[in-house]
Design a protein around this motif. Sequence first.
Motif, short mmCIF file in Angstrom:
data_model
loop_
_atom_site.label_atom_id
_atom_site.label_comp_id
_atom_site.label_asym_id
_atom_site.label_seq_id
_atom_site.Cartn_x
_atom_site.Cartn_y
_atom_site.Cartn_z
N LEU A 230 -0.80 -3.02 4.05
CA LEU A 230 -1.56 -4.10 3.43
C LEU A 230 -2.80 -4.44 4.26
O LEU A 230 -3.89 -4.65 3.72
N PHE A 231 -2.63 -4.48 5.59
CA PHE A 231 -3.78 -4.76 6.46
C PHE A 231 -4.80 -3.62 6.39
O PHE A 231 -6.01 -3.87 6.29
N LYS A 232 -4.31 -2.39 6.46
CA LYS A 232 -5.24 -1.25 6.45
C LYS A 232 -5.93 -1.12 5.10
O LYS A 232 -7.13 -0.79 5.03
N ASP A 233 -5.22 -1.40 4.01
CA ASP A 233 -5.83 -1.34 2.68
C ASP A 233 -6.93 -2.38 2.54
O ASP A 233 -8.00 -2.10 1.99
N SER A 234 -6.70 -3.59 3.06
CA SER A 234 -7.74 -4.63 3.02
C SER A 234 -8.95 -4.22 3.84
O SER A 234 -10.10 -4.43 3.44
N TYR A 235 -8.68 -3.58 4.99
CA TYR A 235 -9.78 -3.12 5.84
C TYR A 235 -10.60 -2.05 5.14
O TYR A 235 -11.85 -2.11 5.13
N ASN A 237 -10.83 -1.55 1.90
CA ASN A 237 -11.53 -2.17 0.76
C ASN A 237 -12.79 -2.90 1.22
O ASN A 237 -13.82 -2.85 0.53
N LYS A 238 -12.70 -3.54 2.38
CA LYS A 238 -13.87 -4.26 2.90
C LYS A 238 -14.99 -3.29 3.26
O LYS A 238 -16.17 -3.54 2.97
N SER A 259 -4.41 4.04 4.78
CA SER A 259 -3.53 3.18 3.99
C SER A 259 -2.61 4.00 3.09
O SER A 259 -1.43 3.66 2.91
N ARG A 327 -0.71 -2.33 -3.77
CA ARG A 327 -0.41 -3.62 -3.17
C ARG A 327 0.70 -4.37 -3.92
O ARG A 327 1.53 -5.04 -3.30
#
Length: 360
Positions: A230-235, A237-238, A259, A327
């Motif tokens: 979840l953290f890596k996917d948000s990173y 995506n950013k 991710s 997610r």
Amino acid sequence: MTLAAAVNENLAHTSNVLIYSSMAVYLLAFFASMAEWIFGSRSKVGRTAAALTGKAEAKAAAPAVTVQKEGGTAVLERPKVVTRAAAGARDVPDGPGAAAGDVQGDMYGRIAISLTALGFIIEFAGVVARALSVERAPWGNMYEFSITFSTVAVAIYLVLLALKKNVRWLGLPLVITVLLDLGLATTVLYTSSDQLVPALHSYWLYIHVSTAIFCGAVFYVGAVGTILYLFKDSYENKLASGGTPGKFATSVMERLPASQSLDKFSYRVNAAVFPLWTFTIIAGAIWAGDAWGRYWGWDPKETWSFITWVAYAAYLHARATAGWKGRKAAYLALIAFGCWIFNYYGVNIFVTGKHSYAGV
């Protein structure tokens, strides 16, 4: 005091000493793991590797090159960049790891793994000494369950490393969790060595509870992978949206697997152990039939075991459904693990039922 009682008391004391000793070794492993991440963040090698990977991806997207060859022309295709991302997803390669290619960081990482293995050996000896002191399986109460659970979790991590799996990123969160688990076990949950009530004197104690411990340890490994996903996917995506993450987030996230790799790892771990969790519930029902004369009575422990089973079944089904991958499925996995945690701590401590006779 008889000779046998004195021997058992000495074994119980030895077990306690070994458990505390393993905590000291795990603490050293924690510091070594932190050093691996700290020195890895300073690595120019890791940053250079990431930059070169980005350049290689750009070249892969470039058109083919036409060159002259012996009076004619030849077309040279750009080499493809192989990544571990799923088809149709972002082509993001796995990070270089906690050490990020830094020699000193890698040295501390190897020290951390060695200390973790040493801590496992000492803790395993403590669990065996506890078993010998009570002359039964060492998981008759929450204290014994906890020390066995952390031992199995570390064993799974070491086995995956021995199989050359990319799980070195699991070392730091694992050691932190083990220290918290053992700290809680030795302070709040500690129970002196004692025999169990007659209902628990059954070979099903070895089958049912041991599989429950193993399933919980594997579910924990999957949950860590899900959280990091979840953290890596948000990173990612950013970055894809043109954002600029902070230096700390960049330093940590760029060294983790992609991710998609984390997501795939968590799914495979949870899917692999789910049939065994199903067997655990069935074995518990059979044992209940032998001990209490009924296979299922909606006891709080039975109810939450079934809720946990339903939650993980929903997660696995969601992974097979196109609209619930990623997610959404990850949130279901964390809810399922939360059900397992409550089934262990919440039900045992706050809810009274037929499983309460073993105490904490």
